[in-house]
Design a protein around this motif. Structure first.
Motif, PDB file in Angstrom:
ATOM      1  N   GLY A 146       1.840   1.496 -12.853  1.00  0.00           N
ATOM      2  CA  GLY A 146       1.112   1.284 -14.108  1.00  0.00           C
ATOM      3  C   GLY A 146       1.054   2.560 -14.930  1.00  0.00           C
ATOM      4  N   ALA A 147       0.786   3.689 -14.280  1.00  0.00           N
ATOM      5  CA  ALA A 147       0.733   4.978 -14.978  1.00  0.00           C
ATOM      6  C   ALA A 147       2.109   5.343 -15.528  1.00  0.00           C
ATOM      7  CB  ALA A 147       0.219   6.062 -14.035  1.00  0.00           C
ATOM      8  N   ASP A 148       3.153   5.089 -14.733  1.00  0.00           N
ATOM      9  CA  ASP A 148       4.523   5.372 -15.195  1.00  0.00           C
ATOM     10  C   ASP A 148       4.872   4.502 -16.407  1.00  0.00           C
ATOM     11  OD1 ASP A 148       4.904   7.276 -13.244  1.00  0.00           O
ATOM     12  OD2 ASP A 148       6.085   5.970 -11.909  1.00  0.00           O
ATOM     13  N   GLN A 149       4.536   3.216 -16.322  1.00  0.00           N
ATOM     14  CA  GLN A 149       4.808   2.319 -17.453  1.00  0.00           C
ATOM     15  C   GLN A 149       4.040   2.764 -18.702  1.00  0.00           C
ATOM     16  OE1 GLN A 149       3.880  -1.633 -16.082  1.00  0.00           O
ATOM     17  NE2 GLN A 149       5.933  -1.956 -15.232  1.00  0.00           N
ATOM     18  N   LEU A 150       2.773   3.133 -18.536  1.00  0.00           N
ATOM     19  CA  LEU A 150       1.966   3.587 -19.661  1.00  0.00           C
ATOM     20  C   LEU A 150       2.554   4.858 -20.264  1.00  0.00           C
ATOM     21  CD1 LEU A 150      -0.542   3.205 -21.387  1.00  0.00           C
ATOM     22  CD2 LEU A 150      -1.821   4.532 -19.704  1.00  0.00           C
ATOM     23  N   ARG A 151       2.969   5.788 -19.392  1.00  0.00           N
ATOM     24  CA  ARG A 151       3.567   7.030 -19.863  1.00  0.00           C
ATOM     25  C   ARG A 151       4.871   6.743 -20.620  1.00  0.00           C
ATOM     26  NH1 ARG A 151       2.771   9.849 -15.652  1.00  0.00           N
ATOM     27  NH2 ARG A 151       4.555   9.150 -14.466  1.00  0.00           N
ATOM     28  N   ASN A 152       5.698   5.846 -20.082  1.00  0.00           N
ATOM     29  CA  ASN A 152       6.945   5.478 -20.756  1.00  0.00           C
ATOM     30  C   ASN A 152       6.680   4.816 -22.106  1.00  0.00           C
ATOM     31  OD1 ASN A 152       8.525   6.492 -18.707  1.00  0.00           O
ATOM     32  ND2 ASN A 152       8.766   4.513 -17.673  1.00  0.00           N
ATOM     33  N   GLN A 153       5.705   3.906 -22.134  1.00  0.00           N
ATOM     34  CA  GLN A 153       5.379   3.238 -23.389  1.00  0.00           C
ATOM     35  C   GLN A 153       4.846   4.233 -24.424  1.00  0.00           C
ATOM     36  OE1 GLN A 153       2.716   0.065 -22.331  1.00  0.00           O
ATOM     37  NE2 GLN A 153       4.385  -1.328 -21.765  1.00  0.00           N
ATOM     38  N   MET A 154       4.013   5.149 -23.994  1.00  0.00           N
ATOM     39  CA  MET A 154       3.472   6.159 -24.909  1.00  0.00           C
ATOM     40  C   MET A 154       4.605   7.066 -25.417  1.00  0.00           C
ATOM     41  SD  MET A 154       0.353   5.458 -25.277  1.00  0.00           S
ATOM     42  CE  MET A 154      -0.497   6.851 -25.925  1.00  0.00           C
ATOM     43  N   GLY A 155       5.515   7.416 -24.518  1.00  0.00           N
ATOM     44  CA  GLY A 155       6.669   8.223 -24.927  1.00  0.00           C
ATOM     45  C   GLY A 155       7.538   7.477 -25.926  1.00  0.00           C
ATOM     46  N   ASN A 156       7.779   6.175 -25.642  1.00  0.00           N
ATOM     47  CA  ASN A 156       8.562   5.361 -26.573  1.00  0.00           C
ATOM     48  C   ASN A 156       7.868   5.260 -27.933  1.00  0.00           C
ATOM     49  OD1 ASN A 156      10.539   4.911 -24.677  1.00  0.00           O
ATOM     50  ND2 ASN A 156       9.769   2.911 -24.051  1.00  0.00           N
TER      51      ASN A 156
ATOM     52  N   ALA B 102      -3.550  -1.196  10.060  1.00  0.00           N
ATOM     53  CA  ALA B 102      -2.234  -1.243   9.435  1.00  0.00           C
ATOM     54  C   ALA B 102      -2.302  -2.059   8.144  1.00  0.00           C
ATOM     55  CB  ALA B 102      -1.203  -1.841  10.385  1.00  0.00           C
ATOM     56  N   ALA B 103      -3.056  -3.143   8.167  1.00  0.00           N
ATOM     57  CA  ALA B 103      -3.196  -3.977   6.977  1.00  0.00           C
ATOM     58  C   ALA B 103      -3.942  -3.216   5.889  1.00  0.00           C
ATOM     59  CB  ALA B 103      -3.933  -5.270   7.313  1.00  0.00           C
ATOM     60  N   GLN B 104      -4.985  -2.480   6.314  1.00  0.00           N
ATOM     61  CA  GLN B 104      -5.760  -1.685   5.353  1.00  0.00           C
ATOM     62  C   GLN B 104      -4.876  -0.591   4.754  1.00  0.00           C
ATOM     63  OE1 GLN B 104      -9.120   0.354   7.023  1.00  0.00           O
ATOM     64  NE2 GLN B 104     -10.057   0.635   5.015  1.00  0.00           N
ATOM     65  N   ASP B 105      -4.113   0.097   5.566  1.00  0.00           N
ATOM     66  CA  ASP B 105      -3.205   1.146   5.077  1.00  0.00           C
ATOM     67  C   ASP B 105      -2.148   0.566   4.125  1.00  0.00           C
ATOM     68  OD1 ASP B 105      -4.562   3.006   6.536  1.00  0.00           O
ATOM     69  OD2 ASP B 105      -3.066   3.156   8.151  1.00  0.00           O
ATOM     70  N   THR B 106      -1.627  -0.621   4.505  1.00  0.00           N
ATOM     71  CA  THR B 106      -0.631  -1.267   3.662  1.00  0.00           C
ATOM     72  C   THR B 106      -1.254  -1.640   2.318  1.00  0.00           C
ATOM     73  OG1 THR B 106       0.506  -2.138   5.608  1.00  0.00           O
ATOM     74  CG2 THR B 106       0.965  -3.221   3.504  1.00  0.00           C
ATOM     75  N   GLY B 107      -2.471  -2.172   2.311  1.00  0.00           N
ATOM     76  CA  GLY B 107      -3.168  -2.544   1.074  1.00  0.00           C
ATOM     77  C   GLY B 107      -3.434  -1.327   0.209  1.00  0.00           C
ATOM     78  N   THR B 108      -3.850  -0.221   0.829  1.00  0.00           N
ATOM     79  CA  THR B 108      -4.118   1.013   0.097  1.00  0.00           C
ATOM     80  C   THR B 108      -2.830   1.542  -0.512  1.00  0.00           C
ATOM     81  OG1 THR B 108      -5.928   1.544   1.612  1.00  0.00           O
ATOM     82  CG2 THR B 108      -5.028   3.349   0.322  1.00  0.00           C
ATOM     83  N   LYS B 109      -1.750   1.514   0.283  1.00  0.00           N
ATOM     84  CA  LYS B 109      -0.458   1.996  -0.231  1.00  0.00           C
ATOM     85  C   LYS B 109       0.020   1.134  -1.387  1.00  0.00           C
ATOM     86  CE  LYS B 109       4.162   3.305   1.427  1.00  0.00           C
ATOM     87  NZ  LYS B 109       4.591   3.633   0.154  1.00  0.00           N
ATOM     88  N   GLN B 110      -0.147  -0.184  -1.262  1.00  0.00           N
ATOM     89  CA  GLN B 110       0.260  -1.082  -2.345  1.00  0.00           C
ATOM     90  C   GLN B 110      -0.568  -0.811  -3.618  1.00  0.00           C
ATOM     91  OE1 GLN B 110      -0.133  -5.003  -0.634  1.00  0.00           O
ATOM     92  NE2 GLN B 110       1.960  -4.984   0.186  1.00  0.00           N
ATOM     93  N   ALA B 111      -1.854  -0.575  -3.437  1.00  0.00           N
ATOM     94  CA  ALA B 111      -2.716  -0.288  -4.594  1.00  0.00           C
ATOM     95  C   ALA B 111      -2.304   1.027  -5.242  1.00  0.00           C
ATOM     96  CB  ALA B 111      -4.190  -0.237  -4.163  1.00  0.00           C
ATOM     97  N   GLU B 112      -2.008   2.039  -4.416  1.00  0.00           N
ATOM     98  CA  GLU B 112      -1.554   3.331  -4.957  1.00  0.00           C
ATOM     99  C   GLU B 112      -0.231   3.167  -5.692  1.00  0.00           C
ATOM    100  OE1 GLU B 112      -1.325   5.903  -1.566  1.00  0.00           O
ATOM    101  OE2 GLU B 112      -3.484   6.291  -1.543  1.00  0.00           O
ATOM    102  N   ASP B 113       0.676   2.386  -5.095  1.00  0.00           N
ATOM    103  CA  ASP B 113       1.980   2.143  -5.748  1.00  0.00           C
ATOM    104  C   ASP B 113       1.799   1.414  -7.083  1.00  0.00           C
ATOM    105  OD1 ASP B 113       3.291   3.400  -3.700  1.00  0.00           O
ATOM    106  OD2 ASP B 113       3.968   1.551  -2.698  1.00  0.00           O
ATOM    107  N   ALA B 114       0.916   0.430  -7.099  1.00  0.00           N
ATOM    108  CA  ALA B 114       0.663  -0.325  -8.325  1.00  0.00           C
ATOM    109  C   ALA B 114       0.070   0.598  -9.394  1.00  0.00           C
ATOM    110  CB  ALA B 114      -0.270  -1.498  -8.054  1.00  0.00           C
ATOM    111  N   LEU B 115      -0.867   1.450  -9.010  1.00  0.00           N
ATOM    112  CA  LEU B 115      -1.454   2.409  -9.950  1.00  0.00           C
ATOM    113  C   LEU B 115      -0.391   3.373 -10.469  1.00  0.00           C
ATOM    114  CD1 LEU B 115      -4.906   3.258  -8.331  1.00  0.00           C
ATOM    115  CD2 LEU B 115      -4.495   2.131 -10.516  1.00  0.00           C
ATOM    116  N   ARG B 116       0.460   3.868  -9.567  1.00  0.00           N
ATOM    117  CA  ARG B 116       1.527   4.768  -9.972  1.00  0.00           C
ATOM    118  C   ARG B 116       2.495   4.078 -10.949  1.00  0.00           C
ATOM    119  NH1 ARG B 116       2.801   6.115  -4.950  1.00  0.00           N
ATOM    120  NH2 ARG B 116       1.226   7.659  -4.534  1.00  0.00           N
TER     121      ARG B 116
END
Length: 150
Positions: A28-38, A12-26
């Motif tokens: 980060g990608a959203d922020q980068l996309r927004n900044q590039m769009g801006n 459960a801890a491993q799954d939670t860590g993986t999900k948090q890492a995926e969320d952080a990557l997502r």
């Protein structure tokens, strides 16, 4: 040694860590996309503003060129008026000198000088009036050109 599979809470801890890492990557990608769009939007706006400034500068330059042409035309006309006045004044002076040379009495001399002075004064006032009207006409023409561009 064989690798052990994580059990219950470790899994459960491993799954939670993986999900948090995926969320952080997502995120980060959203922020980068927004900044590039801006940045792209800002670059587009900047290009539009630059294009508009170039267009307005061109219009202002054209307007100033037309005003300068009107003023140059006025200067040429004024120079022509001045030359005509000087030519006419020289002719009057020559005529006066001839009249003075043929004068028969001191009273004739005074009459000739008096007429010459009065004629010169009238001619100077007339010249001044023509020059003033010419100047006013050219200023009005330049002003009209300014008003047409608005």
């Amino acid at each position: 040694m064989a690798e052990e599979k994580p059990k219950g809470s470790a899994r459960a801890a491993q799954d939670t860590g993986t999900k948090q890492a995926e969320d952080a990557l997502r995120q980060g990608a959203d922020q980068l996309r927004n900044q590039m769009g801006n940045m792209a939007d800002m670059a587009g706006m900047s290009a539009k503003v630059s294009q508009e400034m170039i267009q307005r500068s061109g219009q202002n330059f054209e307007m100033m060129k037309r005003i300068a042409e009107a003023m140059a035309s006025g200067a040429r006309s004024a120079a022509s008026e001045c030359a005509e006045y000087a030519k006419h004044s020289a002719k009057r002076q020559t005529e006066m000198m001839q009249q003075l040379a043929s004068a028969r009495s001191p009273n004739d001399l005074l009459d000739i000088q008096n007429r010459y002075l009065q004629d010169n004064l009238k001619e100077l006032l007339s010249f001044s009036e023509r020059l003033s009207r010419l100047s006013a006409d050219k200023a009005r023409e330049a002003s009209d050109r300014l008003d047409q561009k608005r």
